[in-house]
Design an enzyme around this catalytic site. Structure first.
Site, mmCIF file in Angstrom:
data_model
loop_
_atom_site.group_PDB
_atom_site.id
_atom_site.type_symbol
_atom_site.label_atom_id
_atom_site.label_comp_id
_atom_site.label_asym_id
_atom_site.label_seq_id
_atom_site.Cartn_x
_atom_site.Cartn_y
_atom_site.Cartn_z
ATOM 1 N N VAL A 40 58.567 -3.789 77.449
ATOM 2 C CA VAL A 40 58.083 -5.154 77.199
ATOM 3 C C VAL A 40 59.258 -6.121 77.025
ATOM 4 O O VAL A 40 59.339 -7.152 77.704
ATOM 5 C CB VAL A 40 57.150 -5.195 75.964
ATOM 6 C CG1 VAL A 40 56.610 -6.605 75.768
ATOM 7 C CG2 VAL A 40 55.989 -4.217 76.122
ATOM 8 N N ASP A 99 61.263 2.182 69.710
ATOM 9 C CA ASP A 99 62.055 2.622 68.555
ATOM 10 C C ASP A 99 62.074 4.146 68.425
ATOM 11 O O ASP A 99 63.095 4.722 68.056
ATOM 12 C CB ASP A 99 61.525 1.939 67.285
ATOM 13 C CG ASP A 99 61.711 0.427 67.372
ATOM 14 O OD1 ASP A 99 62.860 -0.014 67.512
ATOM 15 O OD2 ASP A 99 60.707 -0.304 67.363
ATOM 16 N N HIS A 123 65.888 -5.041 67.140
ATOM 17 C CA HIS A 123 65.174 -4.662 65.928
ATOM 18 C C HIS A 123 66.175 -3.995 64.997
ATOM 19 O O HIS A 123 67.095 -3.307 65.470
ATOM 20 C CB HIS A 123 64.070 -3.657 66.308
ATOM 21 C CG HIS A 123 62.923 -3.570 65.344
ATOM 22 N ND1 HIS A 123 62.790 -4.366 64.233
ATOM 23 C CD2 HIS A 123 61.837 -2.754 65.331
ATOM 24 C CE1 HIS A 123 61.658 -4.060 63.605
ATOM 25 N NE2 HIS A 123 61.064 -3.075 64.247
ATOM 26 N N GLY A 152 57.845 -9.773 74.463
ATOM 27 C CA GLY A 152 58.718 -9.983 75.620
ATOM 28 C C GLY A 152 57.991 -10.729 76.728
ATOM 29 O O GLY A 152 58.607 -11.460 77.518
ATOM 30 N N ASP A 207 59.767 -7.904 59.915
ATOM 31 C CA ASP A 207 59.084 -7.686 61.197
ATOM 32 C C ASP A 207 57.936 -6.674 61.047
ATOM 33 O O ASP A 207 56.818 -6.912 61.534
ATOM 34 C CB ASP A 207 60.102 -7.178 62.228
ATOM 35 C CG ASP A 207 59.534 -7.173 63.630
ATOM 36 O OD1 ASP A 207 59.557 -8.235 64.275
ATOM 37 O OD2 ASP A 207 59.046 -6.121 64.077
ATOM 38 N N GLU A 211 53.970 -7.831 61.695
ATOM 39 C CA GLU A 211 53.084 -7.294 62.754
ATOM 40 C C GLU A 211 51.915 -6.503 62.174
ATOM 41 O O GLU A 211 50.825 -6.476 62.754
ATOM 42 C CB GLU A 211 53.886 -6.467 63.771
ATOM 43 C CG GLU A 211 54.492 -5.195 63.236
ATOM 44 C CD GLU A 211 55.719 -4.729 64.025
ATOM 45 O OE1 GLU A 211 56.317 -5.501 64.773
ATOM 46 O OE2 GLU A 211 56.087 -3.544 63.840
ATOM 47 N N GLU A 243 32.545 -18.394 67.016
ATOM 48 C CA GLU A 243 32.826 -18.937 65.689
ATOM 49 C C GLU A 243 33.948 -18.185 64.972
ATOM 50 O O GLU A 243 34.485 -18.637 63.976
ATOM 51 C CB GLU A 243 31.521 -18.875 64.862
ATOM 52 C CG GLU A 243 31.359 -19.942 63.823
ATOM 53 C CD GLU A 243 31.472 -21.368 64.371
ATOM 54 O OE1 GLU A 243 32.449 -22.035 64.003
ATOM 55 O OE2 GLU A 243 30.614 -21.818 65.149
ATOM 56 N N SER A 269 35.986 -32.028 60.937
ATOM 57 C CA SER A 269 35.122 -32.900 60.136
ATOM 58 C C SER A 269 35.502 -32.828 58.651
ATOM 59 O O SER A 269 36.114 -31.855 58.202
ATOM 60 C CB SER A 269 33.663 -32.459 60.292
ATOM 61 O OG SER A 269 33.507 -31.155 59.721
HETATM 62 N N1 LIG Z 1 57.505 -5.413 72.496
HETATM 63 C C1 LIG Z 1 58.050 -6.552 72.116
HETATM 64 O O1 LIG Z 1 57.718 -7.614 72.612
HETATM 65 C C2 LIG Z 1 59.155 -6.562 71.069
HETATM 66 C C3 LIG Z 1 59.446 -7.767 70.378
HETATM 67 C C4 LIG Z 1 60.567 -7.827 69.559
HETATM 68 C C5 LIG Z 1 61.351 -6.688 69.391
HETATM 69 N N2 LIG Z 1 61.015 -5.524 70.043
HETATM 70 C C6 LIG Z 1 61.901 -4.366 69.904
HETATM 71 O O2 LIG Z 1 62.528 -4.176 71.172
HETATM 72 C C7 LIG Z 1 62.768 -2.779 71.399
HETATM 73 C C8 LIG Z 1 62.071 -2.350 72.684
HETATM 74 O O3 LIG Z 1 60.681 -2.435 72.470
HETATM 75 P P1 LIG Z 1 59.611 -2.495 73.666
HETATM 76 O O4 LIG Z 1 58.300 -2.820 73.019
HETATM 77 O O5 LIG Z 1 60.117 -3.365 74.737
HETATM 78 O O6 LIG Z 1 59.634 -0.977 74.128
HETATM 79 P P2 LIG Z 1 58.545 -0.179 74.990
HETATM 80 O O7 LIG Z 1 57.659 0.613 74.108
HETATM 81 O O8 LIG Z 1 57.902 -1.144 75.906
HETATM 82 O O9 LIG Z 1 59.480 0.879 75.761
HETATM 83 C C9 LIG Z 1 60.625 0.498 76.474
HETATM 84 C C10 LIG Z 1 61.059 1.547 77.469
HETATM 85 O O10 LIG Z 1 61.323 2.803 76.870
HETATM 86 C C11 LIG Z 1 61.226 3.742 77.903
HETATM 87 N N3 LIG Z 1 61.122 5.088 77.293
HETATM 88 C C12 LIG Z 1 60.193 5.500 76.400
HETATM 89 N N4 LIG Z 1 60.447 6.776 76.055
HETATM 90 C C13 LIG Z 1 61.561 7.150 76.723
HETATM 91 C C14 LIG Z 1 62.336 8.330 76.758
HETATM 92 N N5 LIG Z 1 62.012 9.387 76.022
HETATM 93 N N6 LIG Z 1 63.415 8.369 77.585
HETATM 94 C C15 LIG Z 1 63.765 7.303 78.323
HETATM 95 N N7 LIG Z 1 63.071 6.138 78.318
HETATM 96 C C16 LIG Z 1 61.993 6.070 77.522
HETATM 97 C C17 LIG Z 1 59.989 3.326 78.684
HETATM 98 O O11 LIG Z 1 60.070 3.794 80.015
HETATM 99 C C18 LIG Z 1 60.097 1.799 78.608
HETATM 100 O O12 LIG Z 1 60.730 1.319 79.772
HETATM 101 C C19 LIG Z 1 62.257 -2.071 70.147
HETATM 102 O O13 LIG Z 1 63.340 -1.953 69.258
HETATM 103 C C20 LIG Z 1 61.213 -3.043 69.592
HETATM 104 O O14 LIG Z 1 60.979 -2.902 68.216
HETATM 105 C C21 LIG Z 1 59.938 -5.436 70.868
HETATM 106 C C1 LIG Z 2 55.947 -8.902 69.202
HETATM 107 C C2 LIG Z 2 56.227 -8.428 67.789
HETATM 108 C C3 LIG Z 2 54.942 -8.007 67.108
HETATM 109 O O1 LIG Z 2 56.759 -9.532 67.074
HETATM 110 C C4 LIG Z 2 57.319 -7.333 67.736
HETATM 111 O O2 LIG Z 2 57.810 -7.240 66.429
HETATM 112 C C5 LIG Z 2 56.927 -5.973 68.227
HETATM 113 O O3 LIG Z 2 57.231 -4.992 67.533
HETATM 114 O O4 LIG Z 2 56.378 -5.860 69.332
HETATM 115 MG MG LIG Z 3 58.137 -5.344 65.707
HETATM 116 MG MG LIG Z 4 58.261 -9.024 65.734
#
Ligand SMILES: NC(=O)c1ccc[n+]([C@@H]2O[C@H](COP(=O)([O-])OP(=O)(O)OC[C@H]3O[C@@H](n4cnc5c(N)ncnc54)[C@H](O)[C@@H]3O)[C@@H](O)[C@H]2O)c1
Ligand SMILES: CC(C)(O)[C@@H](O)C(=O)O
Ligand SMILES: [Mg+2]
Ligand SMILES: [Mg+2]
Length: 347
Positions: A40, A99, A123, A152, A207, A211, A243, A269
Site C-alpha cells: 500500500v 510490519d 512506522h 498510501g 499510530d 487506527e 442516517e 439546523s
Molecule cells: N498501509 C498504509 O497506508 C500505511 C500508512 C502509514 C504507514 N504504513 C507503514 O508502512 C509499512 C508498509 O505497510 P503496507 O501497509 O504498505 O504493507 P503491506 O501489508 O501492503 O505489505 C507490503 C509488501 O510486503 C510484501 N511482503 C509481505 N510479506 C513478505 C515476505 N515474507 N517477504 C517479502 N515480501 C513480503 C508484500 O508483497 C507487499 O508488497 C508498514 O511499516 C506500515 O505500518 C502503512
Molecule cells: C493508514 C493508517 C491507518 O494511518 C496506517 O497507520 C496504517 O497502519 O495503515
Molecule cells: Mg498504522
Molecule cells: Mg497511521
C-alpha cells in the site's frame, strides 16, 4: 522550521515553502532510493518520488504485486528488482514491507546495510519493539522515519490532485551527521503536505491508538451500534445506513475537513446543533474508558504482540480476508453497497 501555534501549543513544523522540492532533490541527488515492498505505501511513496524527479528503484518479490509494479511503469532490470538486488543497489533502503514481514526479512536487509547507507521506515514499530522484532540497526547507518498520516492510496491520490497528506518524521540514529536533512527531503519527496516531528516511540503509540480508535476501530463500532439501534426500532436499512454513514461521509465530514466541527454544526439546523451539543459529551464520557484501555494495551506492548503473532501466521491473509468478508457481508455494509450504487455519479 516554522513555528505554528496549534491550539495554544507552539510546535515546529517543516513546510514545503521552507523546504522546497528543489532542495529535497539537491539533498538526495546522489542517493539511490530503494523502496522495498509494493503493497500500500510502496506504490504511493515510490510513484510520488519518481514523479518528483528522485532516483527511485523498487524491490519486490515476484507475484501479483510485482506485476502491479510493472503495470505502474517500473521496468524489470532497470528500476524494478528482486528484493536482494534492490537492497544491494539502494543507498536509502525504504523498509515498506508489512510490519510482520519486516521481522522475517530483517536478517537479509541488515546484511546489505553497509556504512553510509540509510534505513528508512514509515512506522516506529520495528525499532521500538526491537525485543519482539529483532530489528536493531547497525550503528554506522542513518535511521529515520517518515510516516504519512493516511493510506498510501490517499498519499498517491492527493499527490496526483496537487495536494498532500501530512506526515510525521523522526530521527532514530544520525551516523552521517546528515540524517535530518535526508529524512525531511524524503518526507517532501513522498508528497507530504507538512511534516511534524516526533520520535519512533511516540509515532508507533499514537499510530496504533489512532487506527484502533477513531480512525478505524471505533468508527466501525459506533456505526454498528447506531445502525443496530435504528434497525431494532423498525427503520429500513436504507434509512439506517443513510442516517449513520452516508450522510457523514458525503455531506458532513467534508465540511469538518474544510473548516472544523463548529462550522459543520453551524451549517446544520439549530435543532441538530442543540442535540449534537447536548450529546457529544455523554459519548465522550462513555468511550473514554475504552480509549484508556486501548492506550494502555498499546503502551504495554500487548497490541504489538498481537499484531506480530497474528500477522506472522502462514494463513494470516486468508484469516484477514474472512474477517473483512464478515464486515462486507453484514447488512449495514451490504446496504452501503446499494446506497453507493445509487449515487448519481455512479449510475
Ligand atoms: N498501509 C498504509 O497506508 C500505511 C500508512 C502509514 C504507514 N504504513 C507503514 O508502512 C509499512 C508498509 O505497510 P503496507 O501497509 O504498505 O504493507 P503491506 O501489508 O501492503 O505489505 C507490503 C509488501 O510486503 C510484501 N511482503 C509481505 N510479506 C513478505 C515476505 N515474507 N517477504 C517479502 N515480501 C513480503 C508484500 O508483497 C507487499 O508488497 C508498514 O511499516 C506500515 O505500518 C502503512
Ligand atoms: C493508514 C493508517 C491507518 O494511518 C496506517 O497507520 C496504517 O497502519 O495503515
Ligand atoms: Mg498504522
Ligand atoms: Mg497511521
Amino acid at each position: 522550521m516554522a513555528t505554528i501555534n496549534f491550539g495554544g501549543v507552539e510546535e515546529n513544523v517543516v513546510t514545503r515553502e521552507e523546504f522546497p522540492l528543489e532542495k529535497a532533490r539537491e539533498v538526495l541527488k546522489d542517493e539511490v532510493i530503494a523502496v522495498i515492498g509494493y503493497g500500500v505505501q510502496g506504490p504511493g511513496q515510490s510513484l510520488n518520488m519518481r514523479d518528483n524527479g528522485f532516483n527511485v528503484i523498487v524491490g519486490q518479490r515476484k507475484g501479483k504485486t510485482y506485476d502491479k509494479a510493472v503495470q505502474d511503469g517500473w521496468v524489470p532490470g532497470e528500476t524494478l528488482f528482486e528484493i536482494e538486488e534492490a537492497l544491494e543497489r539502494g543507498t536509502i533502503i525504504c523498509f515498506l514491507l508489512s510490519d510482520a514481514a519486516q521481522i522475517e526479512l530483517w536478517p537479509t536487509v541488515k546484511s546489505y546495510l553497509k556504512p553510509g547507507k540509510s534505513l528508512y521506515f514509515s512506522h516506529g514499530f520495528g525499532v521500538t519493539y526491537k525485543e519482539k522484532t529483532g530489528i536493531i540497526p547497525p550503528a554506522d547507518v542513518d535511521v529515520f522515519l517518515v510516516a504519512p498520516k493516511g493510506s498510501g492510496t490517499s498519499l498517491r491520490r492527493l499527490f496526483v490532485e496537487g495536494k498532500g497528506l501530512n506526515s510525521s518524521f523522526a530521527i532514530y540514529q544520525d551516523a552521517s551527521g546528515h540524517a535530518r536533512e535526508k529524512c525531511i527531503a524524503m518526507g517532501i519527496g513522498v508528497g507530504s503536505g507538512y511534516l511534524f516531528e516526533t520520535d519512533f516511540y511516540k509515532e508507533v503509540t499514537s499510530d496504533l491508538t489512532g487506527e484502533r480508535g477513531t480512525l478505524m476501530g471505533a468508527i466501525q463500532g459506533i456505526f454498528a451500534a447506531q445502525y443496530e439501534v435504528l434497525r431494532a426500532n423498525g427503520h429500513s436499512p436504507s434509512e439506517a445506513f443513510n442516517e449513520t454513514v452516508e450522510e457523514l461521509t458525503q455531506s458532513l465530514m467534508p465540511l469538518v475537513a474544510e473548516n472544523g466541527m463548529d462550522w459543520m454544526y453551524a451549517n446544520c439546523s439549530t435543532t441538530a446543533q442543540r442535540g449534537a451539543l447536548d450529546w457529544w459529551k455523554p459519548f465522550r464520557d462513555a468511550t473514554k474508558p475504552v480509549f484508556e484501555r486501548l492506550y494502555n494495551s498499546v503502551k504495554s506492548g500487548e497490541q504489538a504482540e498481537i499484531s506480530i503473532t497474528r500477522n506472522s501466521q502462514s494463513d494470516y491473509r486468508e484469516k484477514l480476508e474472512e474477517e473483512l468478508k464478515e464486515l462486507r457481508e453484514s447488512e449495514m455494509w451490504k446496504a452501503g453497497t446499494a446506497v453507493r450504487s445509487l449515487r448519481p455519479e455512479r449510475s
